[in-house]
Enzyme design. Structure first.
Site, PDB file in Angstrom:
ATOM      1  N   CYS A   2       1.021  -1.036  -0.654  1.00  0.00           N
ATOM      2  CA  CYS A   2       0.033   0.644  -0.158  1.00  0.00           C
ATOM      3  C   CYS A   2       0.625   1.187  -0.386  1.00  0.00           C
ATOM      4  O   CYS A   2       1.902   1.369  -0.750  1.00  0.00           O
ATOM      5  CB  CYS A   2      -0.680  -0.056   1.091  1.00  0.00           C
ATOM      6  N   LEU A  51      -3.367  -1.384  -2.105  1.00  0.00           N
ATOM      7  CA  LEU A  51      -3.572  -2.359  -2.700  1.00  0.00           C
ATOM      8  C   LEU A  51      -3.795  -3.895  -1.678  1.00  0.00           C
ATOM      9  O   LEU A  51      -3.384  -4.755  -1.225  1.00  0.00           O
ATOM     10  CB  LEU A  51      -2.210  -2.695  -3.613  1.00  0.00           C
ATOM     11  N   ALA A  52      -4.861  -5.278  -2.169  1.00  0.00           N
ATOM     12  CA  ALA A  52      -5.360  -5.592  -1.306  1.00  0.00           C
ATOM     13  C   ALA A  52      -4.641  -7.108  -2.183  1.00  0.00           C
ATOM     14  O   ALA A  52      -4.863  -7.105  -3.223  1.00  0.00           O
ATOM     15  CB  ALA A  52      -7.347  -5.866  -1.404  1.00  0.00           C
ATOM     16  N   GLY A  79       2.318  -3.454   3.652  1.00  0.00           N
ATOM     17  CA  GLY A  79       3.367  -4.307   3.142  1.00  0.00           C
ATOM     18  C   GLY A  79       3.411  -5.949   3.783  1.00  0.00           C
ATOM     19  O   GLY A  79       1.709  -5.977   3.405  1.00  0.00           O
ATOM     20  N   SER A 379      10.940 -12.221  -6.767  1.00  0.00           N
ATOM     21  CA  SER A 379      12.319 -11.717  -7.153  1.00  0.00           C
ATOM     22  C   SER A 379      13.012 -11.520  -6.345  1.00  0.00           C
ATOM     23  O   SER A 379      13.033 -12.132  -5.484  1.00  0.00           O
ATOM     24  CB  SER A 379      12.545 -10.058  -7.381  1.00  0.00           C
TER      25      SER A 379
END
Length: 616
Positions: A2, A51-52, A79, A379
């Site tokens: 978020c 951001l869910a 986070g 990543s």
């Protein structure tokens, strides 16, 4: 993942400042496209863009806990905490009752139970702010490796904070001012923890807690790399690294949204992709989805050099075939990479110029396309810093130099044959900046932090220093880059190699083990060799790719020529007229000035977009 922001002011009533909090929160829209919220208290305002990823319905923020109608504490959080299930069970045993499945509520309840001691208990990547209404104090907390960003600006009666600097700059009392030290930090290849190029704006250092009270601001370090005797055998060390990686990837596959991996075909990304594929297959959730970036004509234009000996594409496809991945290649062309709109977007994402050109722009565009199909990506970032993957770990001259080991190598990484990026800057300005002197000072400061073992031999002592510099300075540059480019499109990137358990263990592993077979990343290679194709396992390290299309540097130079001819760019005041003329001369190879032109164009976009006041 978020975007967070907020304002604490002990000498004013912030319930009347909704418009300011809305403006600050709006700057984080790309980080959190799914939902937003604001909490206003008399002396604290918290903003959040969400951001869910976990518990789509339940994780609404800012999240609060009340008792008898009275606010106890509120949290704005960015986070992922990967041990949230274990912590939830421990908190439930202590009497806490949960309304949601989210890790956000675990963090909030953990604060109520353990206060600022919660930081030591969290495994993950995070940056958050807790407003304790009972005590009227704010707590800012950042993860151990600095994967998630968090900035703050002390004020006469409190603090402003945000996930990105742009949130702080949105406050009407803040002007973007950069002085000589700010330019030194921007151009010196140093990345000093805690500092930013903007005067008065600081970052919460990785592994630190910042507490804001009416009496002032205090800082506490809750985690640092420690010197510990490594007693495991080589065989046991390899097994421990593998066991940690298996556990880390297992934890980081936790998501209620589509997940993928970033696959270059190098050792690091291939290891993460392969372990993820095995985990997903074991639960019937496969195949793993993977993405790679490439450039139009790269197969034709690619030429091996000492830095990039092989083209990524074939290796990425080989690994994808090996694990049965649903693999996609995002191909970009020179015109798209050189488009000024892309450069402006990267500067806005970073809040700063960086001068590495298509390495930023291509990453931003790669993440744009990935976000259309996934919300979370794994990543391989940080493996090189941890296991000794870069050339500068293995070059005796660089190892012996009294300087940050990457300082002399960045031009080669950004594009073979390119001169240093400062080449076009005004000679008088460069003398005033004294970037070499600034970097030496910061380098000596960094060395004083390195934890040593008393009995270490000279080589082991020096390699511990090189490792520490990479893990506390250089890795921050790359983590910042990856966070900003990904979150500019609302894509969450997870970095398994930054798990603090792995970092602490490998940091104390003797250099002789890390390079036991005479190669880079020997320890990691041995830990994952059994699951990789031999060609991938034995591939020589290759940095993030750059376009080798000759049209790209030519188009960059044409854009700089246009700015020079117009004469209105604020960046021209920082450039040397003679050097600029030489760079734009028809007989100058565009590739030779590629990095310098990139920096000049970045400076133009930054100074124009942010209306920066330079006090130099």
């Amino acid at each position: 993942m978020c975007g967070i922001t907020g304002w604490v002011a002990f000498d004013r009533d912030l319930t009347a400042e909704r418009a300011v909090l809305e403006a600050m929160t709006a700057t984080q829209l790309r980080r959190g496209p799914d939902a937003g919220g604001i909490l206003l208290q008399p002396h604290a305002g918290l903003g959040h863009r969400r951001l869910a990823v976990i518990d789509i319905e339940g994780g609404v923020q800012p999240m609060t806990v009340e008792q008898d109608g009275r606010l106890l504490a509120a949290l704005t959080y960015s986070g992922e905490v990967y041990n949230h299930r274990e912590l939830r069970a421990e908190l439930e045993a202590a009497g806490h009752r949960f309304r949601t499945r989210s890790d956000t509520e675990v963090v909030l309840r953990a604060y109520l139970e353990w206060g600022e001691g919660l930081a030591e208990r969290l495994n993950g990547m995070f940056a958050f702010a807790v407003w304790d209404a009972r005590r009227e104090e704010l707590l800012l907390v950042r993860d151990r490796m600095g994967v998630k960003p968090l900035y703050y600006r002390p004020t006469p009666d409190g603090v402003l904070f945000g996930s990105e600097i742009k949130a702080i700059l949105a406050h009407p009392s803040v002007r973007p001012v950069v002085d000589l030290d700010g330019l030194r930090e921007l151009l010196g290849h140093t990345r000093t923890p805690g500092l930013t190029p903007y005067r008065g704006i600081l970052e919460v250092r990785p592994g630190h807690v910042v507490r804001v009270r009416r009496s002032g601001v205090s800082v506490r370090r809750y985690w640092a790399l420690e010197a510990r005797e490594h007693t495991d055998s080589l065989e046991a060390t390899i097994a421990t690294v593998r066991a940690l990686l298996d556990d880390i990837v297992h934890r980081q596959l936790d998501a209620d949204v589509p997940l993928c991996s970033l696959l270059s075909g190098g050792l690091d990304s291939s290891a993460i992709t392969t372990i993820a594929a095995k985990e997903l297959a074991a639960t019937g959730a496969g195949p793993v989805r993977s993405f790679a970036v490439d450039f139009a004509g790269q197969t034709r234009n690619f030429h091996a050099d000492p830095v990039r000996q092989t083209h990524d594409g074939p290796f990425a496809q080989l690994l994808a075939d090996h694990v049965g991945a649903d693999h996609s290649v995002i191909e970009l062309d020179a015109a798209e990479l050189a488009d000024p709109a892309g450069r402006t977007a990267t500067v806005r994402a970073r809040d700063l110029p960086n001068g590495v050109g298509d390495m930023d722009v291509s990453l931003l565009m790669l993440f744009r396309d990935i976000r259309r199909r996934s919300t979370v990506a794994l990543s391989g970032e940080s493996a090189d810093e941890l296991f000794g993957g870069y050339r500068w770990f293995h070059d005796p001259v660089t190892v012996a130099a009294e300087d940050f080991p990457w300082a002399a190598s960045l031009a080669a990484i950004a594009g073979a044959g390119s001169a240093p990026r400062e080449r076009l800057l005004d000679a008088g300005l460069l003398r005033k900046l004294d970037l070499d002197g600034y970097r030496r000072t910061r380098y000596q400061e960094a060395l004083t932090e390195v934890p040593h073992l008393d009995a270490a031999d000279p080589l082991e002592r020096r390699m511990r220093e090189i490792s520490y510099l990479n893990l506390t300075r250089f890795v921050c540059i790359l983590l910042d880059r990856k966070d900003r480019m990904s979150m500019a499109h609302g894509l969450e990137v997870r970095v398994p190699f930054c798990d603090h358990r792995l970092v602490q263990y490998v940091f104390n592993t003797p250099w002789a083990m890390k390079a036991f077979d005479g190669r880079e990343k020997s320890l990691l290679r041995a830990a994952v060799r059994d699951v990789l194709p031999p060609a991938v396992a034995d591939r020589v390290k290759s940095p993030y790719p750059v376009s080798m299309d000759p049209l790209y540097p030519a188009q960059l130079r044409a854009e700089l020529a246009r700015l020079a001819a117009a004469g209105t760019s604020p960046a021209l005041d920082l450039l040397d007229g003679r050097r600029l003329t030489d760079a734009l001369a028809p007989d100058t190879d565009p590739q030779s000035v590629r990095l310098a032109v990139d920096l000049a164009l970045d400076l133009d976009a930054w100074l124009t977009e942010y209306r920066v006041t330079l006090e130099i």
